[in-house]
Design a protein around this motif. Structure first.
Motif, PDB file in Angstrom:
ATOM      1  N   PRO A  24       0.833  -1.199   0.000  1.00 18.55           N
ATOM      2  CA  PRO A  24       0.000   0.000   0.000  1.00 18.55           C
ATOM      3  C   PRO A  24       0.868   1.249   0.000  1.00 18.55           C
ATOM      4  CG  PRO A  24       0.071  -0.970   2.179  1.00 18.55           C
ATOM      5  CD  PRO A  24       0.946  -1.804   1.311  1.00 18.55           C
ATOM      6  N   ASP A  25       0.265   2.327  -0.001  1.00 15.72           N
ATOM      7  CA  ASP A  25       0.952   3.613  -0.024  1.00 15.72           C
ATOM      8  C   ASP A  25       1.841   3.758   1.209  1.00 15.72           C
ATOM      9  OD1 ASP A  25       1.756   6.166  -0.041  1.00 15.72           O
ATOM     10  OD2 ASP A  25      -0.258   7.068   0.089  1.00 15.72           O
ATOM     11  N   THR A  28       0.904   5.735   4.420  1.00 12.21           N
ATOM     12  CA  THR A  28      -0.121   5.295   5.366  1.00 12.21           C
ATOM     13  C   THR A  28       0.166   3.898   5.910  1.00 12.21           C
ATOM     14  OG1 THR A  28      -1.411   4.407   3.556  1.00 12.21           O
ATOM     15  CG2 THR A  28      -1.925   6.656   4.243  1.00 12.21           C
ATOM     16  N   THR A  29       1.349   3.303   5.548  1.00 12.92           N
ATOM     17  CA  THR A  29       1.658   1.962   6.018  1.00 12.92           C
ATOM     18  C   THR A  29       1.779   1.938   7.534  1.00 12.92           C
ATOM     19  OG1 THR A  29       2.900   1.531   4.040  1.00 12.92           O
ATOM     20  CG2 THR A  29       3.304   0.066   5.892  1.00 12.92           C
TER      21      THR A  29
END
Lengths: 633, 231
Positions: A24-25, A28-29
């Motif tokens: 994921p990005d 924002t992990t």
């Protein structure tokens, strides 16, 4: 929360992340910092960490490990224990209020608790109990456990430990106390399951008091103290059956007993050496009967004091490094040593090569490993002193005192010589100086030789052993093997609770007193009536004596400042007196005796007094120094 | 002063009144004697920490273990240790008696002077080339060893036998180049029908350990000739 840490960050990986789905990005992990997150082990660790901080007992509760521990202690007949609370042992303190029969003495330092349990055990013959929390609480107990090990004192030491899931993680106040006490206990346990508690506590008490007594340590994890359990307590038979490797020999081998009887019949100059084992086995009556039947004089070791009444005609006195000259002389000329419950410590034998050169040795001990360890012996007997003496006495034929007349007369002559010589005490009190031997003698006399006398370590210990005058068993308490300074005040605390019928004296030097005097406050809080005699010579006396005689007068660190002990006692709320001359001794002792509770006497004694005779280290019993006027004399 | 009197159990007449110029014979210290290799077998309860207890005791009592092999026996609750160490007879006897003091130890026996089978296993990784591989294999065969792995430039050989036999093999093959060597330490078993494990009193589960009690006493009371009268 906002700013550089981002919003509502969660330290856990999402399922997608663990399964390797597309990343994921990064902005924002969410990262998990839990090692092995998701496993059962990791969950247990997290749970344990949370529970370390918040886990008061439910108001309507079930039986938990801490209850089982209290039940088990009561079943073992424990009426008092010495302890200090801490994080992981708090579950126990949470339930203690439900067991008012268990008296808890809140000590000021765990070492004091261990010595108090030790003193209690020595005067009662029962198992002393001390407790502490994990980490520093546990390590503070260690000196006291070691003291009990070296003197074979029955003791159970209990510590809390961190929850079992955190063991080995260097959690707060975690230390490998099980590894630390392993070589210095008779046995030790690490307990992580409340279901094992009844068995382990029962085993610990059985091991501590059976055979050669000694300390046993139980380390209990916090979760075990909190775990619910319905397990039953074992019967004594079940406990014994569960310890197949622990079956001490109690009865001497009949063949060896016959050999011992033959040695006694043959001996012309026999001597009995009585040790701590006689007291542990409560064999004092049997010892006296044997001695009287065959007319053999009895010498005793430091810890064997009380094995025979010192006023008994066959009691010959204290042996060893600072023992009486006549006793050591008699040992050096004996043709038979009948050693009972002692271990030929180096302070007893000196140089083994020149020890008792004409004597054959019969050695009775309950521990096979003690026999042949320090001296080679002719007749080894493994067994309990009481049972061995009971079996041995009928095998020997009675000897009339007349048959030993010449021998006993010679011993009596040596004794007169040795006791009458100038070093029977320093004699300094005659010159108006206050000498410790005089004070000790007066304490003994004014208490009718009926008290408990607890020594510290060093010169005071030797003066106490030599001049108090002991009549009964277990009146004398002293750290013999480990030689633990600071022992006297806390040990006297336990001794006074164990034998409240006796006047209890702690006799200490100014050095040892300054090591553990925080327990004065325990004496006050728990109203324990210990009388404390502080021998203040402003010196570490035994250090000074060795430096004078062995280190050519190179006094380094022998001088020790102390506080104003009257003000100190006042601060603690303890009545105190000071004596600086022989004339003040009796009045101050009587004043302290009149106090209902703890009291302290500050004896300012002569600074340069030595303990004589003295066997220099590495020398033999025949090389006693009787006085010292410098190396050139 | 002669020691003859002491040997027959009597004290020389008037010994204590001996003239000042005669020096009595020095009392023998326990432990006088020659150092030699000893093999102890310990039957212990298979409990956590028992290996630590044994190792800690040997260190604290100043005994140096040469090798220590430990595994469980046919009974899952019983383990067996074979300890080899160097020391004089009395010192090793002291080690055995100290081991007995451990609560988890059921039996200790010094089998040094008894008929036993003593074996250890070693794995030896040797450099080998096409030219000398044949030679090595012959040596392995002679030593009753076994090749357990072959690589283009090495072989791994397994040999079993007494400590001396393994030593001999190692010195035989050392010229070829030992890349690594690992040995298990000796394990030992009494020859014949006598069983150390059975005499520990725990052969049948639940049977009382009477045998070990008697043995503790015998170790001290005349089991060892050195114990009595070694002046």
């Amino acid at each position: 929360m906002s700013g550089m840490f981002g919003q509502g960050r969660d330290h856990r990986l999402t399922t997608t992340e663990r399964t390797g789905a597309p990343a994921p990005d990064p902005a924002t992990t969410r990262h998990s910092h839990v090692p092995g997150d998701g496993s059962a082990g990791a969950a247990a660790v997290e749970r344990a960490r949370r529970e370390m901080l918040n886990d008061a007992r439910p108001r309507r509760r079930t039986r938990i490990g801490a209850d089982v521990l209290c039940e088990a202690l009561l079943r073992q007949g424990v009426d008092v224990f010495f302890s200090y609370p801490g994080g992981v042992i708090l579950p126990l303190y949470d339930v203690l209020g439900d067991y008012p029969e268990l008296r808890h003495v809140l000590v000021r330092h765990e070492q004091g608790g261990a010595h108090a349990a030790d003193g209690y055990a020595r005067v009662t013959g029962r198992v002393g109990v001390c407790m502490g929390t994990s980490g520093p609480g546990a390590t503070n107990l260690v000196t006291g456990i070691g003291t009990a090990l070296l003197d074979s004192v029955p003791m159970v030491a209990i510590t809390g430990n961190v929850p079992s899931a955190l063991l080995g993680k260097d959690a707060f106040q975690e230390i490998d106390i099980n590894g630390i006490t392993l070589p210095m206990t008779k046995h030790n346990y690490l307990l992580r399951d409340a279901d094992d508690l009844p068995r382990v506590v029962a085993e610990a008490f059985h091991i501590a008091r059976t055979g050669r007594p000694g300390p046993v340590h139980i380390d209990i994890t916090k979760d075990a103290l909190q775990q619910e359990t319905q397990v039953e307590h074992p019967t004594p038979e079940e406990v014994v059956a569960g310890l197949p490797g622990f079956r001490p020999n109690l009865d001497g081998h009949p063949r060896q007993l016959k050999l011992a009887a033959a040695e006694i019949a043959r001996a012309k100059r026999p001597m009995i050496l009585a040790g701590h084992g006689v007291l542990h086995a409560e064999a004092w009556d049997e010892l006296r009967e044997l001695a009287e039947k065959v007319q053999i004089p009895v010498a005793h070791t430091l810890l064997g004091i009380g094995a025979i009444d010192e006023t008994h005609p066959l009691s010959y006195g204290y042996m060893g490094m600072h023992g009486w000259k006549h006793v050591n002389r008699a040992i050096q000329s004996a043709d038979l040593l009948l050693a009972i419950g002692m271990r030929f410590d180096d302070r007893v034998t000196g140089n083994v090569r020149t020890y008792a050169p004409y004597a054959r040795i019969v050695h009775v001990d309950i521990d096979p490993a003690e026999i042949g360890k320090n001296v080679a012996v002719e007749v080894p007997i493994v067994g309990d002193a009481k049972r061995v003496l009971k079996a041995l006495t009928p095998l020997v034929s009675a000897v009339e005192p007349a048959a030993r007349r010449e021998y006993l007369d010679q011993l009596a002559e040596w004794r007169r010589e040795s006791e009458g010589s100038s070093w029977h005490g320093s004699g300094a009190w005659r010159d108006g100086l206050l000498s410790a031997d005089f004070v000790v003698q007066r304490i003994g006399e004014l208490s009718g030789h009926a008290g408990t006398y607890v020594a510290d370590v060093g010169q005071n210990q030797m003066w106490l052993a030599r001049y108090t005058g002991f009549r009964e068993p277990n009146q004398h308490v002293s750290s013999g093997g480990l030689g633990t300074m600071g022992f006297s005040v806390p040990a006297a605390m336990g001794a006074a609770l164990g034998r409240p019928d006796r006047e209890t004296w702690a006799i200490t030097g100014d050095g040892g007193f300054q090591m553990t005097f925080q327990e004065l406050m325990t004496l006050v809080q728990d109203r324990i009536p210990v009388k404390i005699a502080v021998f203040d010579n402003k010196k570490l006396g035994m250090i000074r004596q060795w430096q004078e005689i062995i280190y050519a007068g190179n006094y380094h660190s022998a001088t020790l400042l102390g506080p104003d002990y009257l003000k100190l006692a006042e601060a603690f709320g303890i009545p105190a007196w000071k004596a600086t001359t022989p004339g003040e001794v009796d009045d101050t002792i009587r004043a302290a005796q009149a106090v209902d509770g703890p009291a302290l006497i500050w004896f300012e004694i002569a600074e340069g007094q030595n303990v004589f005779p003295m066997m220099p280290a590495g020398k033999g019993l025949s090389d006693l120094i009787e006085k010292w006027d410098g190396p050139d004399e | 002063m002669s020691t003859e009197g002491a040997d027959d159990g009597r004290v020389p007449a008037g010994a204590h009144q001996a003239p000042a110029h005669t020096v009595p014979p020095p009392r023998a210290l326990p432990g006088s004697g020659d150092n030699r290799r000893h093999v102890l077998v310990a039957i212990v309860l298979n409990k956590p920490g028992v290996l630590n207890r044994v190792a800690s005791l040997m260190r604290a009592r100043n005994f140096n273990i040469d090798s220590l092999a430990v595994s469980h026996t046919d009974q899952p609750d019983i383990s067996r240790m074979t300890i080899t160490l160097h020391g004089d007879d009395v010192a090793v006897e002291q080690a055995a008696k100290q081991l007995y003091r451990l609560i988890d130890v059921l039996k200790v026996q010094d089998v040094t002077s008894e008929p036993t089978i003593e074996h250890e296993l070693a794995l030896v990784k040797l450099r080998a080339t096409d030219s000398n591989r044949g030679e090595i294999l012959r040596l392995v065969e002679l030593s009753k060893g076994r090749v357990v792995d072959v690589a283009p430039d090495a072989v791994v050989v397994e040999v079993t036998g007494s400590e001396a036999e393994v030593d001999t093999f190692a010195s035989l093959v050392r010229p070829y180049g030992i890349k690594e060597l690992v040995r298990t330490g000796a394990v030992v078993m009494a020859r014949g029908s006598q069983s150390i494990e059975e005499s520990s009193g725990r052969w049948r589960r639940g049977a009382p350990a009477r045998a070990s009690e008697r043995d503790t006493q015998d170790i001290v009371e005349g089991g060892n000739p050195l114990e009595a009268g070694n002046r």
